[in-house]
Motif scaffolding. Structure first.
Motif, PDB file in Angstrom:
ATOM      1  N   HIS A  47      -3.811 104.176  20.845  1.00  0.00           N
ATOM      2  CA  HIS A  47      -5.233 104.920  21.102  1.00  0.00           C
ATOM      3  C   HIS A  47      -6.377 106.027  20.148  1.00  0.00           C
ATOM      4  N   LEU A  48      -5.360 106.504  19.274  1.00  0.00           N
ATOM      5  CA  LEU A  48      -5.737 107.293  18.872  1.00  0.00           C
ATOM      6  C   LEU A  48      -6.232 106.787  17.676  1.00  0.00           C
ATOM      7  N   ASP A  49      -5.753 105.200  16.716  1.00  0.00           N
ATOM      8  CA  ASP A  49      -6.207 104.684  15.692  1.00  0.00           C
ATOM      9  C   ASP A  49      -7.462 103.671  16.377  1.00  0.00           C
ATOM     10  N   LEU A  50      -7.453 103.619  17.286  1.00  0.00           N
ATOM     11  CA  LEU A  50      -8.883 102.969  18.030  1.00  0.00           C
ATOM     12  C   LEU A  50      -9.946 104.032  18.539  1.00  0.00           C
ATOM     13  N   THR A  51      -9.551 104.781  18.353  1.00  0.00           N
ATOM     14  CA  THR A  51     -10.409 106.239  18.758  1.00  0.00           C
ATOM     15  C   THR A  51     -11.580 106.316  17.338  1.00  0.00           C
ATOM     16  N   LEU A  52     -10.703 106.102  16.688  1.00  0.00           N
ATOM     17  CA  LEU A  52     -10.889 106.511  15.310  1.00  0.00           C
ATOM     18  C   LEU A  52     -12.187 105.030  14.855  1.00  0.00           C
ATOM     19  N   LYS A  53     -11.519 104.059  15.200  1.00  0.00           N
ATOM     20  CA  LYS A  53     -12.127 102.536  14.565  1.00  0.00           C
ATOM     21  C   LYS A  53     -13.928 102.758  15.474  1.00  0.00           C
ATOM     22  N   LEU A 104     -15.957 113.232  19.414  1.00  0.00           N
ATOM     23  CA  LEU A 104     -14.468 112.631  19.729  1.00  0.00           C
ATOM     24  C   LEU A 104     -14.470 112.635  20.707  1.00  0.00           C
ATOM     25  N   THR A 105     -14.979 113.935  21.695  1.00  0.00           N
ATOM     26  CA  THR A 105     -14.449 113.533  23.368  1.00  0.00           C
ATOM     27  C   THR A 105     -15.119 111.909  23.302  1.00  0.00           C
ATOM     28  N   LEU A 106     -16.276 111.586  22.956  1.00  0.00           N
ATOM     29  CA  LEU A 106     -16.202 110.186  24.227  1.00  0.00           C
ATOM     30  C   LEU A 106     -16.375 108.996  23.431  1.00  0.00           C
ATOM     31  N   ALA A 107     -15.253 109.342  22.244  1.00  0.00           N
ATOM     32  CA  ALA A 107     -14.783 108.632  21.679  1.00  0.00           C
ATOM     33  C   ALA A 107     -13.576 108.062  22.308  1.00  0.00           C
ATOM     34  N   MET A 108     -12.334 109.362  22.885  1.00  0.00           N
ATOM     35  CA  MET A 108     -11.843 109.128  23.872  1.00  0.00           C
ATOM     36  C   MET A 108     -11.413 107.843  24.527  1.00  0.00           C
ATOM     37  N   TYR A 109     -12.276 108.926  25.056  1.00  0.00           N
ATOM     38  CA  TYR A 109     -13.021 108.326  26.524  1.00  0.00           C
ATOM     39  C   TYR A 109     -12.638 107.040  26.590  1.00  0.00           C
ATOM     40  N   LYS A 110     -13.597 106.594  25.480  1.00  0.00           N
ATOM     41  CA  LYS A 110     -14.240 105.052  25.138  1.00  0.00           C
ATOM     42  C   LYS A 110     -12.878 104.161  24.807  1.00  0.00           C
ATOM     43  N   ALA A 111     -12.171 104.756  24.151  1.00  0.00           N
ATOM     44  CA  ALA A 111     -10.933 104.307  23.826  1.00  0.00           C
ATOM     45  C   ALA A 111     -10.083 104.251  24.763  1.00  0.00           C
ATOM     46  N   SER A 112     -10.358 104.575  26.550  1.00  0.00           N
ATOM     47  CA  SER A 112      -9.880 104.119  27.013  1.00  0.00           C
ATOM     48  C   SER A 112      -9.987 103.185  27.771  1.00  0.00           C
ATOM     49  N   GLU A 113     -11.292 102.674  27.618  1.00  0.00           N
ATOM     50  CA  GLU A 113     -12.111 101.186  28.323  1.00  0.00           C
ATOM     51  C   GLU A 113     -12.107 100.333  27.350  1.00  0.00           C
ATOM     52  N   GLU A 114     -11.661 100.460  26.463  1.00  0.00           N
ATOM     53  CA  GLU A 114     -11.786  99.406  25.178  1.00  0.00           C
ATOM     54  C   GLU A 114     -10.238  99.087  24.322  1.00  0.00           C
ATOM     55  N   GLY A 115      -9.231  99.176  25.251  1.00  0.00           N
ATOM     56  CA  GLY A 115      -8.130  98.831  25.463  1.00  0.00           C
ATOM     57  C   GLY A 115      -6.859  99.775  25.561  1.00  0.00           C
ATOM     58  N   SER A 116      -6.966 101.101  25.789  1.00  0.00           N
ATOM     59  CA  SER A 116      -5.950 101.668  25.977  1.00  0.00           C
ATOM     60  C   SER A 116      -6.135 102.587  27.483  1.00  0.00           C
ATOM     61  N   ALA A 120      -2.852 107.571  27.297  1.00  0.00           N
ATOM     62  CA  ALA A 120      -2.135 107.268  26.262  1.00  0.00           C
ATOM     63  C   ALA A 120      -3.638 108.565  25.741  1.00  0.00           C
ATOM     64  N   ARG A 121      -4.677 108.713  26.430  1.00  0.00           N
ATOM     65  CA  ARG A 121      -5.546 109.680  25.940  1.00  0.00           C
ATOM     66  C   ARG A 121      -5.242 110.635  26.359  1.00  0.00           C
ATOM     67  N   HIS A 122      -4.144 111.313  27.010  1.00  0.00           N
ATOM     68  CA  HIS A 122      -4.365 112.610  27.804  1.00  0.00           C
ATOM     69  C   HIS A 122      -2.831 113.001  27.009  1.00  0.00           C
ATOM     70  N   VAL A 123      -1.851 111.886  26.516  1.00  0.00           N
ATOM     71  CA  VAL A 123      -1.070 112.191  25.838  1.00  0.00           C
ATOM     72  C   VAL A 123      -1.652 112.423  24.394  1.00  0.00           C
ATOM     73  N   ALA A 124      -2.370 112.137  23.947  1.00  0.00           N
ATOM     74  CA  ALA A 124      -2.715 112.149  22.041  1.00  0.00           C
ATOM     75  C   ALA A 124      -3.709 113.464  22.242  1.00  0.00           C
ATOM     76  N   GLU A 125      -4.067 113.574  23.196  1.00  0.00           N
ATOM     77  CA  GLU A 125      -4.663 115.747  23.645  1.00  0.00           C
ATOM     78  C   GLU A 125      -3.720 116.171  23.013  1.00  0.00           C
ATOM     79  N   TYR A 126      -2.484 115.998  23.577  1.00  0.00           N
ATOM     80  CA  TYR A 126      -1.243 117.234  23.328  1.00  0.00           C
ATOM     81  C   TYR A 126      -1.411 117.078  21.176  1.00  0.00           C
ATOM     82  N   CYS A 127      -1.103 115.094  21.954  1.00  0.00           N
ATOM     83  CA  CYS A 127      -0.861 115.047  19.635  1.00  0.00           C
ATOM     84  C   CYS A 127      -1.770 116.260  18.943  1.00  0.00           C
ATOM     85  N   MET A 128      -3.213 115.447  18.786  1.00  0.00           N
ATOM     86  CA  MET A 128      -3.934 116.549  18.225  1.00  0.00           C
ATOM     87  C   MET A 128      -4.023 117.395  18.092  1.00  0.00           C
ATOM     88  N   ALA A 129      -3.540 118.830  19.888  1.00  0.00           N
ATOM     89  CA  ALA A 129      -2.896 120.231  19.620  1.00  0.00           C
ATOM     90  C   ALA A 129      -1.707 120.091  19.022  1.00  0.00           C
TER      91      ALA A 129
END
Length: 178
Positions: A47-53, A104-116, A120-129
């Protein structure tokens, strides 16, 4: 500005040490998504890799400004109702369209639509924190929001890229495998 590889490796080692030393930083409950289902470290890293892409593809913006609603710039007190309504419709269309640049927030949500997914987005936020807390030597109980961090005045895309990469590495290394 990107950090030298040696410095990035040292930061990653410090983060890994912080995470392994303190189960409060990333307790087992963190690896459960908002649906109540467990999420693997690999899914979070993906999810985080997709967000970066997505950010690299669509562009990154720290925050949106009033200038981003350019369709309303020509609307004045003397504009006709029709012109005002048209400007409003165009502005709303532009704001909700599926174009970049993205925060960053909109990209995280977009990643949820594009394959994640949302879990995964919810837990990714914990990891970034967790990465942010480790970077700034904050107490593990300190609330940290990666979106607020990314929105901070003066933040750069290189810093956001580093955060996503470090959080993905953390998830891959320390997240559950099943």
């Amino acid at each position: 500005m990107a950090l030298p590889k040696a410095e990035t490796a040292a930061i990653n080692a410090d983060i890994a040490e912080s995470v392994t030393e303190s189960t409060v930083l990333l307790p087992a409950r963190v690896w459960v998504g908002s649906s109540g289902q467990p999420v693997t470290g690999a899914a979070v890293a993906a999810h985080l890799d997709l967000t970066l892409k997505i950010l690299e593809r669509d562009g990154w913006v720290r925050t949106y400004t009033d200038e981003d609603v350019s369709a309303l710039n020509g609307v004045t007190k003397t504009s006709s109702f029709r012109d005002m309504l048209h400007g409003l419709v165009v502005a709303v269309r532009d704001l909700v369209s599926d174009r970049g640049p993205r925060t960053l927030t909109l990209a995280m949500y977009k990643a949820s639509e594009e394959g994640s997914d949302t879990d995964a987005r919810h837990v990714a936020e914990y990891c970034m924190a967790a990465v942010i807390r480790a970077r700034y030597s904050l107490d593990p109980s300190t609330f940290v929001c990666a979106s607020a961090w990314a929105d901070r005045q003066g933040r750069t895309f290189d810093e956001v890229r580093e955060l996503l990469a470090e959080a993905a590495d953390l998830a891959r290394t320390h997240g559950p495998t099943a």
